[in-house]
Write a protein that holds these residues in place. Structure first.
Motif, mmCIF file in Angstrom:
data_model
loop_
_atom_site.group_PDB
_atom_site.id
_atom_site.type_symbol
_atom_site.label_atom_id
_atom_site.label_comp_id
_atom_site.label_asym_id
_atom_site.label_seq_id
_atom_site.Cartn_x
_atom_site.Cartn_y
_atom_site.Cartn_z
ATOM 1 N N ALA A 202 0.918 -1.193 -0.013
ATOM 2 C CA ALA A 202 -0.272 -0.047 0.119
ATOM 3 C C ALA A 202 0.981 1.274 0.005
ATOM 4 O O ALA A 202 0.539 2.516 -0.255
ATOM 5 N N MET A 203 2.224 1.250 0.474
ATOM 6 C CA MET A 203 2.997 2.443 0.533
ATOM 7 C C MET A 203 3.744 2.421 -0.819
ATOM 8 O O MET A 203 3.904 3.789 -1.131
ATOM 9 N N ILE A 204 4.069 1.361 -1.585
ATOM 10 C CA ILE A 204 4.644 1.452 -2.594
ATOM 11 C C ILE A 204 3.908 1.739 -3.831
ATOM 12 O O ILE A 204 4.145 2.372 -4.828
ATOM 13 N N ALA A 205 2.597 1.135 -3.817
ATOM 14 C CA ALA A 205 1.828 1.212 -4.959
ATOM 15 C C ALA A 205 1.522 2.596 -5.769
ATOM 16 O O ALA A 205 1.743 2.620 -6.760
ATOM 17 N N PRO A 206 1.245 3.497 -4.811
ATOM 18 C CA PRO A 206 1.010 4.955 -5.403
ATOM 19 C C PRO A 206 2.185 5.343 -6.016
ATOM 20 O O PRO A 206 1.906 6.413 -7.411
ATOM 21 N N PHE A 207 3.300 5.047 -6.173
ATOM 22 C CA PHE A 207 4.566 5.426 -6.834
ATOM 23 C C PHE A 207 4.371 5.346 -8.242
ATOM 24 O O PHE A 207 4.855 5.699 -9.376
ATOM 25 N N PHE A 208 3.954 4.046 -8.463
ATOM 26 C CA PHE A 208 3.354 3.525 -9.759
ATOM 27 C C PHE A 208 1.892 4.010 -10.409
ATOM 28 O O PHE A 208 1.756 3.185 -11.435
ATOM 29 N N GLY A 209 1.492 4.700 -9.576
ATOM 30 C CA GLY A 209 -0.197 4.831 -10.049
ATOM 31 C C GLY A 209 -1.101 3.858 -10.027
ATOM 32 O O GLY A 209 -2.132 3.963 -10.966
ATOM 33 N N VAL A 210 -0.898 2.786 -9.167
ATOM 34 C CA VAL A 210 -1.933 1.872 -8.841
ATOM 35 C C VAL A 210 -2.287 1.510 -7.488
ATOM 36 O O VAL A 210 -1.429 2.149 -6.629
ATOM 37 N N ALA B 155 -2.877 -0.760 -4.195
ATOM 38 C CA ALA B 155 -2.327 -2.009 -3.498
ATOM 39 C C ALA B 155 -2.866 -3.293 -4.141
ATOM 40 O O ALA B 155 -1.537 -4.096 -4.168
ATOM 41 N N ASP B 156 -3.979 -3.429 -4.342
ATOM 42 C CA ASP B 156 -4.306 -4.811 -5.107
ATOM 43 C C ASP B 156 -3.477 -5.192 -6.290
ATOM 44 O O ASP B 156 -3.286 -6.313 -6.460
ATOM 45 N N VAL B 157 -3.562 -4.050 -7.042
ATOM 46 C CA VAL B 157 -3.035 -4.186 -8.601
ATOM 47 C C VAL B 157 -1.692 -4.493 -8.436
ATOM 48 O O VAL B 157 -0.946 -5.202 -9.150
ATOM 49 N N TYR B 158 -0.863 -3.774 -7.455
ATOM 50 C CA TYR B 158 0.447 -3.913 -7.335
ATOM 51 C C TYR B 158 0.912 -5.251 -6.805
ATOM 52 O O TYR B 158 1.808 -5.860 -7.192
#
Length: 213
Positions: free
Chosen positions: A15-23, A25-28
């Motif tokens: 959940a912390m990393i996913a926003p950096f890739f524009g997605v 947490a579930d998609v990441y």
């Protein structure tokens, strides 16, 4: 990354990393799971070869021990040699509970690896398998004339890591030489070229010679 940090105030979550890739947490998480599946598929394909299976079965990892893979993005990558090794051993020796710790962090030089090596010591490894030095010879700029870490410093850093491991662990150590690159593809990469990053094989060959030494 999946590297071992010396100090980690809290666990880094999807959940912390996913926003950096524009997605979200579930998609990441699904993307990460897909990488893991493909690493296992690569291992299974290799194990179709009888001679290769025999070599994997002879790997000297004892049951219940920890194997650390130390390096940069070439190790950190979810498709890396270390992740494939993890799957090879898990497939052939599932009951031995050999623990694989990926201590690769993308972008690290040998100097940065020294700064976090205590985290490796704290894992109490039986084996430390290292592939490092690629980023020491990373060049920045359109007409870069200098590598990031000099060859003398790389050699001193590797000696320091060896001594650190000898003094504070009982681990066997295996050194892998850095791989060569396809220079033309780097020069035209839509990701690397805009950042003005370059690696040269002549520099990597120098590092490989230092590692062999």
């Amino acid at each position: 990354g999946l590297g071992v940090a010396v100090v980690r105030a809290r666990r880094i979550t999807d959940a912390m990393i996913a926003p950096f890739f524009g997605v979200d947490a579930d998609v990441y998480g699904q993307i990460r799971a897909g990488f893991a599946v493909r690493a296992r598929e690569a291992a299974l394909e290799l194990l179709e070869n009888f001679d290769f299976r025999e070599r994997v079965d002879r790997l000297p990892f004892e049951a219940g021990t920890t194997v650390v893979g130390l390096g940069d993005s070439i190790t950190d990558d979810l498709h890396s040699w270390f992740e494939i090794l993890r799957n090879l051993v898990d497939e052939r020796r599932p009951r031995d509970e050999i623990r694989f710790v990926n201590a690769g962090i993308s972008g690290d030089t040998t100097s940065q690896i020294i700064s976090r090596f205590l985290g490796v010591v704290q894992q109490r490894p039986a084996w430390i398998i290292s592939m490092m030095g690629t980023n020491d010879v990373r060049r920045h700029g359109e007409d870069a004339t200098k590598i990031l870490v000099s060859h003398d410093e790389t050699e001193a850093n590797l000696n320091m890591l060896r001594n650190f491991a000898e003094e504070q662990t009982e681990a066997y150590r295996l050194w892998l030489t850095p791989t060569l690159v396809i220079e033309d593809r780097i020069a035209h990469s839509p990701f690397l070229a805009p950042q003005q990053l370059m690696w040269r094989n002549e520099d990597l060959e120098e590092v490989a010679g230092i590692v062999r030494g």
